[in-house]
Design a protein around this motif. Structure first.
Motif, PDB file in Angstrom:
ATOM      1  N   ASN A 205       1.945   6.640   2.501  1.00 50.17           N
ATOM      2  CA  ASN A 205       1.231   7.736   3.187  1.00 50.17           C
ATOM      3  C   ASN A 205      -0.271   7.628   2.983  1.00 50.17           C
ATOM      4  OD1 ASN A 205       1.215   8.234   0.496  1.00 50.17           O
ATOM      5  ND2 ASN A 205       2.096  10.286   0.607  1.00 50.17           N
ATOM      6  N   GLN A 206      -0.760   6.408   2.784  1.00 46.71           N
ATOM      7  CA  GLN A 206      -2.184   6.198   2.500  1.00 46.71           C
ATOM      8  C   GLN A 206      -3.053   6.687   3.653  1.00 46.71           C
ATOM      9  OE1 GLN A 206      -3.036   2.115   1.589  1.00 46.71           O
ATOM     10  NE2 GLN A 206      -4.823   2.665   0.382  1.00 46.71           N
ATOM     11  N   GLU A 207      -4.082   7.427   3.299  1.00 46.32           N
ATOM     12  CA  GLU A 207      -5.029   7.916   4.303  1.00 46.32           C
ATOM     13  C   GLU A 207      -5.965   6.788   4.711  1.00 46.32           C
ATOM     14  OE1 GLU A 207      -5.207  10.944   5.886  1.00 46.32           O
ATOM     15  OE2 GLU A 207      -3.279  11.172   4.892  1.00 46.32           O
ATOM     16  N   GLY A 208      -6.437   6.847   5.937  1.00 46.94           N
ATOM     17  CA  GLY A 208      -7.389   5.837   6.388  1.00 46.94           C
ATOM     18  C   GLY A 208      -6.665   4.594   6.867  1.00 46.94           C
ATOM     19  N   SER A 209      -7.358   3.840   7.679  1.00 48.81           N
ATOM     20  CA  SER A 209      -6.730   2.671   8.269  1.00 48.81           C
ATOM     21  C   SER A 209      -7.226   1.400   7.595  1.00 48.81           C
ATOM     22  CB  SER A 209      -7.037   2.624   9.763  1.00 48.81           C
ATOM     23  OG  SER A 209      -6.664   1.376  10.287  1.00 48.81           O
ATOM     24  N   LEU A 210      -6.309   0.700   6.934  1.00 51.86           N
ATOM     25  CA  LEU A 210      -6.638  -0.572   6.306  1.00 51.86           C
ATOM     26  C   LEU A 210      -7.037  -1.593   7.376  1.00 51.86           C
ATOM     27  CD1 LEU A 210      -6.815  -2.287   3.780  1.00 51.86           C
ATOM     28  CD2 LEU A 210      -4.359  -2.728   3.987  1.00 51.86           C
ATOM     29  N   GLN A 211      -6.390  -1.537   8.523  1.00 49.59           N
ATOM     30  CA  GLN A 211      -6.719  -2.458   9.619  1.00 49.59           C
ATOM     31  C   GLN A 211      -8.173  -2.277  10.049  1.00 49.59           C
ATOM     32  OE1 GLN A 211      -6.899  -1.208  13.192  1.00 49.59           O
ATOM     33  NE2 GLN A 211      -7.764  -3.200  13.689  1.00 49.59           N
ATOM     34  N   GLU A 212      -8.618  -1.021  10.205  1.00 51.08           N
ATOM     35  CA  GLU A 212     -10.005  -0.765  10.619  1.00 51.08           C
ATOM     36  C   GLU A 212     -10.996  -1.229   9.560  1.00 51.08           C
ATOM     37  OE1 GLU A 212     -10.408   3.373  11.675  1.00 51.08           O
ATOM     38  OE2 GLU A 212      -8.931   3.187  13.282  1.00 51.08           O
TER      39      GLU A 212
ATOM     40  N   GLU B 236      -2.960  -5.000  13.450  1.00 49.19           N
ATOM     41  CA  GLU B 236      -1.698  -4.681  12.798  1.00 49.19           C
ATOM     42  C   GLU B 236      -0.588  -5.335  13.617  1.00 49.19           C
ATOM     43  OE1 GLU B 236      -1.481  -1.077  10.143  1.00 49.19           O
ATOM     44  OE2 GLU B 236      -0.299  -0.452  11.866  1.00 49.19           O
TER      45      GLU B 236
ATOM     46  N   PRO C 146       2.207  -3.906   8.944  1.00 44.59           N
ATOM     47  CA  PRO C 146       2.077  -2.448   8.962  1.00 44.59           C
ATOM     48  C   PRO C 146       2.802  -1.816   7.769  1.00 44.59           C
ATOM     49  CG  PRO C 146       3.578  -3.185  10.701  1.00 44.59           C
ATOM     50  CD  PRO C 146       3.064  -4.413  10.004  1.00 44.59           C
TER      51      PRO C 146
ATOM     52  N   ARG D 288       0.865  -1.191   0.000  1.00 42.75           N
ATOM     53  CA  ARG D 288       0.000   0.000   0.000  1.00 42.75           C
ATOM     54  C   ARG D 288       0.892   1.228   0.000  1.00 42.75           C
ATOM     55  NH1 ARG D 288      -2.108  -0.263   6.180  1.00 42.75           N
ATOM     56  NH2 ARG D 288      -0.625  -1.786   6.890  1.00 42.75           N
TER      57      ARG D 288
ATOM     58  N   ASP E 155     -11.088  -5.008   9.677  1.00 37.67           N
ATOM     59  CA  ASP E 155     -11.685  -5.471  10.931  1.00 37.67           C
ATOM     60  C   ASP E 155     -13.209  -5.339  10.901  1.00 37.67           C
ATOM     61  OD1 ASP E 155     -11.141  -6.676  13.491  1.00 37.67           O
ATOM     62  OD2 ASP E 155     -11.711  -4.777  14.417  1.00 37.67           O
TER      63      ASP E 155
END
Length: 191
Positions: free
Chosen positions: A45-52, A64, A80, A42, A55
């Motif tokens: 500096n990607q915005e937003g949480s891929l983990q969230e 993470e 991460p 990814r 999940d």
């Protein structure tokens, strides 16, 4: 239960890999008996949480990876951004911020190789959609350690480069679409 602790599923993907991994993991039960490690390329500096995001959409707990965290069933461990994820002999993780591999950090090859070193023939490696060749040499290493290796069917992948590289590199690679990979993982689950 002792046997379960020795198994590991490692999944790698890049472009198109997020959607493919959601498809593969969406119906695994909350008590899935094998830990899953997910390495997705990814933007740094990607915005937003891929983990969230993951999940919310998956029954399994998505966390993470943390340094020295134990590897436990019932979890999807997400690499991460900007760290290589390694597996240690004591079944914990370590994070590494050394050089990029295949222009990537996290590198799928790094995680696949270290997983095979620790889990050997109990490693299941799955390579999904992606635009680079990262993952194919690590998947080959899992195969050489007698683990199970699967590549997403390139005809179905959003970007076929990654699974095609794996299929070309590993004569014994199983080729499956997302629905079939999901069935395959469900069949490995020990109730």
């Amino acid at each position: 239960m002792q046997n379960d602790a020795l198994k590991l599923v490692v999944i790698g993907g890049s472009w198109g890999g997020i959607q493919a991994s959601l498809g593969v993991l969406k119906d695994l039960p909350v008590n899935y008996s094998i830990p899953v490690v997910l390495v997705l390329h990814r933007l740094r500096n990607q915005e937003g949480s891929l983990q969230e995001l993951l999940d919310k959409k998956l029954p399994l707990k998505v966390v993470e990876v943390g340094d020295k965290e134990p590897v436990l069933p019932g979890h999807v461990y997400l690499a991460p951004a900007n760290y290589h994820v390694l597996l240690e002999k004591d079944h914990t993780f370590s994070l590494d911020d050394s050089e990029l591999e295949n222009y990537s950090r996290p590198s799928i090859d790094v995680t696949f190789t270290s997983a095979a070193d620790v889990y050997g023939k109990n490693t299941v490696g799955i390579l999904l959609s992606g635009a680079s060749r990262d993952g194919s040499s690590g998947l080959k290493y899992i195969f050489e350690k007698e683990g199970l290796v699967v590549a997403q069917d390139p005809a179905e992948a959003e970007v076929a480069t990654m699974p095609q590289a794996a299929i070309a590199t590993i004569p014994g690679c199983r080729v499956m679409n997302v629905a079939r990979i999901q069935e395959f993982l469900l069949a490995l689950h020990e109730h």
